[in-house]
Every structure is written in C-alpha cells, then in structure tokens.
Design an enzyme around this catalytic site. Sequence first.
Site, short mmCIF file in Angstrom:
data_model
loop_
_atom_site.label_atom_id
_atom_site.label_comp_id
_atom_site.label_asym_id
_atom_site.label_seq_id
_atom_site.Cartn_x
_atom_site.Cartn_y
_atom_site.Cartn_z
N CYS A 157 49.10 44.77 28.09
CA CYS A 157 50.16 44.13 28.10
C CYS A 157 51.17 44.02 27.01
O CYS A 157 52.24 44.20 26.95
CB CYS A 157 50.10 42.53 28.72
SG CYS A 157 48.27 41.91 27.46
N1 LIG Z 1 45.18 39.47 31.83
C1 LIG Z 1 46.03 40.08 31.48
O1 LIG Z 1 47.02 39.80 31.15
C2 LIG Z 1 45.67 41.88 31.34
C3 LIG Z 1 46.74 42.56 31.17
C4 LIG Z 1 46.74 43.78 30.82
C5 LIG Z 1 45.29 44.48 31.07
N2 LIG Z 1 44.03 43.56 31.43
C6 LIG Z 1 42.85 43.98 31.63
O2 LIG Z 1 42.54 44.29 32.95
C7 LIG Z 1 41.09 43.97 32.87
C8 LIG Z 1 40.81 42.67 33.75
O3 LIG Z 1 41.31 41.70 33.20
P1 LIG Z 1 41.48 40.09 33.55
O4 LIG Z 1 42.36 39.53 32.66
O5 LIG Z 1 41.86 40.23 34.90
O6 LIG Z 1 40.03 39.88 33.38
P2 LIG Z 1 39.01 38.55 34.03
O7 LIG Z 1 39.94 37.56 34.76
O8 LIG Z 1 38.13 38.12 33.38
O9 LIG Z 1 38.66 39.42 35.42
C9 LIG Z 1 37.51 40.38 35.06
C10 LIG Z 1 37.08 40.94 36.45
O10 LIG Z 1 36.09 42.16 36.17
C11 LIG Z 1 34.71 41.52 37.10
N3 LIG Z 1 33.67 41.98 36.04
C12 LIG Z 1 33.44 41.38 35.02
N4 LIG Z 1 32.34 41.98 34.34
C13 LIG Z 1 31.96 42.71 35.14
C14 LIG Z 1 30.80 43.50 35.20
N5 LIG Z 1 29.91 43.71 34.36
N6 LIG Z 1 30.66 44.69 36.30
C15 LIG Z 1 31.63 44.58 37.43
N7 LIG Z 1 32.68 43.65 37.34
C16 LIG Z 1 32.91 42.75 36.43
C17 LIG Z 1 34.92 40.21 37.18
O11 LIG Z 1 33.94 39.70 38.44
P3 LIG Z 1 33.05 38.32 38.36
O12 LIG Z 1 33.75 37.70 39.63
O13 LIG Z 1 31.82 38.92 38.78
O14 LIG Z 1 33.17 37.71 37.21
C18 LIG Z 1 36.52 39.97 37.56
O15 LIG Z 1 36.71 40.33 38.75
C19 LIG Z 1 40.75 43.99 31.70
O16 LIG Z 1 40.11 45.25 31.05
C20 LIG Z 1 41.84 43.39 30.78
O17 LIG Z 1 41.77 43.87 29.67
C21 LIG Z 1 44.63 42.29 31.71
#
Ligand SMILES: NC(=O)c1ccc[n+]([C@@H]2O[C@H](COP(=O)([O-])OP(=O)(O)OC[C@H]3O[C@@H](n4cnc5c(N)ncnc54)[C@H](OP(=O)(O)O)[C@@H]3O)[C@@H](O)[C@H]2O)c1
Length: 354
Positions: A157
């Site tokens: 981001c």
């Molecule tokens: N948030 C942002 O603004 C943003 C922007 C750009 C990129 N990203 C990237 O996008 C990705 C997701 O970010 P997010 O902000 O959506 O994170 P998040 O809200 O913490 O969601 C993480 C997701 O991954 C799952 N997960 C966690 N650990 C896991 C494991 N060991 N095996 C399988 N599934 C697992 C979680 O499922 P559960 O229901 O099991 O917890 C949840 O669905 C990250 O790599 C982040 O760096 C995020």
Amino acid sequence: MKKIEKKLQIAVFGASGYAGGELLRLLHLHPEVAVTLVTSEKSAGKPVDSVFPHLTAYNQMAFERIDFTSGQADRADLFFLALPHKTAQKTAAFLFNKGKCVIDLSADFRLRNPAVYEKWYQTPHTERAILKKTVYGLPELYRSKIRRAKLVANPGCYPTGAVLGLIPALRKSLVEPENLVIDSKSGVSGAGRAGRQELIFSEISGGFKAYSLAVHRHTPEIEQEISAVSGRDITLDFTPHLVPMNRGILTTIYARLTDTKMTLKEIHTVYRRAYAKEPFVKVLPLGQYPSTKNVQGTNFCHVGLQVNPRTDRLLVVTAIDNLTKGAAGQALQNMNIMMGYEEMTGINSMAVFP
Ligand SMILES: NC(=O)c1ccc[n+]([C@@H]2O[C@H](COP(=O)([O-])OP(=O)(O)OC[C@H]3O[C@@H](n4cnc5c(N)ncnc54)[C@H](OP(=O)(O)O)[C@@H]3O)[C@@H](O)[C@H]2O)c1
C-alpha cells in the site's frame, strides 16, 4: 439463442481479513467472475456474512480451511492470496505449478532479489524459481508484462502511493532520485484485522505517531521501483505514521529539482501528460491537494503538486485507499489486465463522502 458465457471462477485465500473482505466486496460487483472458494483458518465452517455482516451477498457461502488434498486447486481459475507474508510463498508456488493464475497481495513475491527479501523479512525465500517468473503488479509501470503474467505480486500500500507520486518526475529527470524523503500517514486497517494491543481504539484515537523509522519493510520495495524508473540504485528515507482513521494513505514526497527554472505549471503539465491515459491516477488541478476522504473505497490515486522556490524542492502529495488501490482494487485491476477485461470493470466506483 443467447450464448451463455462461463464466468471466471475465483478463490480468495485469507478472505476473512481486511484485504480479503474488500476483495469479496469488489468481486461481487464484477460481471465476469464468480467467487467459488473462500478461506479462513479461524472461521472455517462459518458463513461469510457472519464474519463480515456487510457482505450480505455471500450469505450462502462458508469459509474453508486451506487444504489442497481436497482438490481446492481445481475449484477456481484465478486465486487471490490475501494471506500474511511467509504463508503465501508455498501456497502461491503450489497453485502456480498447477497452472493457475495467482495474484498475491502479500510481500512474498514483490522483491525481485530474494536476498533483499530475506534481509528485511527475516525469513528464507523458498520459491526462488517462481520469484523469477513473477511480475510486480503496478499497472502504471508494468501493464504489458501483467497481461502475460501467471503470478502477479500486488504492490504494497505505501509503495503504491509513493511510487505513483514519483514516476513522471523521475522519468523526465525533473528531480534528483538521491535524497528523496517520503512521509506517509496510514489508517489503521493497513495493519490487518488481527488484534494487537497497540492497535486498539484507546491506543490509536486522539493522537498519531510515526513508527518503524528507517526500518519499515516497504522501504526496499519503494527503492526497488524508484531505482527501476531512475535507472540507478537509490536509497531513500521513508517514514510511515499511523493516524486514527480506518482507511486511507496520504503520502508527502520531498524531492530536489534538477532544474530550478522549471515552473510548477510545466511540472504539472508533465504529470498530466504522463497519467493522461491512466484510468486510476488523477492529477489534481494546481492549488488542489489530495485528501484520503476523496478516494475512500475507490481504486483512485489522487496526486497534488507544489514547488517550494525557497528550497528548490518539488512537493508531491498522493492519496489512496490502502484497501483498494493499495490492495484489493489494484488486485482486481491486475486481474482485469491479465484476463483481458476492460481495466475499470468492477472497480469504477466513486468515493463514499462525507
Ligand atoms: N491491510 C492492508 O491495507 C493491506 C494492503 C496491502 C497489502 N496487504 C497484505 O495483504 C495480506 C492480508 O492483509 P490483511 O490486512 O487483510 O490481514 P488480516 O486482516 O490479518 O487477514 C489475514 C488473513 O489471512 C488468514 N491467515 C492468517 N494466518 C494464516 C495462516 N497461517 N494460514 C492461512 N491463512 C491465514 C486470516 O484468516 P483467519 O480467519 O484464520 O485469521 C485472514 O483471512 C497481507 O500480506 C498484507 O501485508 C494488506
């Protein structure tokens, strides 16, 4: 008789997180696709709308655990991985080797040099062969490569807002790529949905702070793309801040002008021309500056410009929504490019305001 076209089948891994949830919201608006598989480890078995009550259209669909022994790889044509970094590596490799299209939202395939990844993320890169075949998914830089890609590393981001703010100035050598200072302020959803003490309401509201000074993991990613545009290795200062809002990133860039006789109007024309055909980058009229509010829920990046004649610096301000152009929206933009759909399909919304 009307020909019935088969919709592209889509899986979202990590669909219970913020980026995954935003993907589901946007995918529902896309006429060419159908979501066939959504995963969560903690919420496996639960309906999607019990975890995200706003996603009412998914009330018949339940989360599943990731389990490739059950044939999940055959249940979709294209897989979005919204998983934490490290977790995405093997999953992406498995699907890629099965011939599937993968768009990875994590950081696992963004850094072209695996040694840089290992240094900043403190974990081995086990999928180096596949890393070489990955395309960095910033359409404004790599659209033609994305068209042919099977694995796209969706940009971070902060890098999205920072790099889009600099491309026109660097391409035309209007600023020195050395000594760049990039200062970003992000809403709290950028940190994901998993709770941590420093992210709870009482810690965040009523103030704001800088964090990860000189060590933030998006620094090498910004440097990689700024170096690619400049044609030389660049090191820069990047300082992120956490502000008490849900979504949005405002970035301010300070860059020294190479030609101090260049006027703001001329620089503005360079930016306008550079982005004239870009559907999601809007260079604001002179005197207007971006606000995160104006891009909320959209895939747009707004860009504002000023010159400070007292310091001979170009000041660039960009605003994006971290969950949309900074994550899910850009991922859909990449999908549209990979699949040959019109690029704005499903992501042509205006901001929610106020
Ligand atoms: N948030 C942002 O603004 C943003 C922007 C750009 C990129 N990203 C990237 O996008 C990705 C997701 O970010 P997010 O902000 O959506 O994170 P998040 O809200 O913490 O969601 C993480 C997701 O991954 C799952 N997960 C966690 N650990 C896991 C494991 N060991 N095996 C399988 N599934 C697992 C979680 O499922 P559960 O229901 O099991 O917890 C949840 O669905 C990250 O790599 C982040 O760096 C995020």
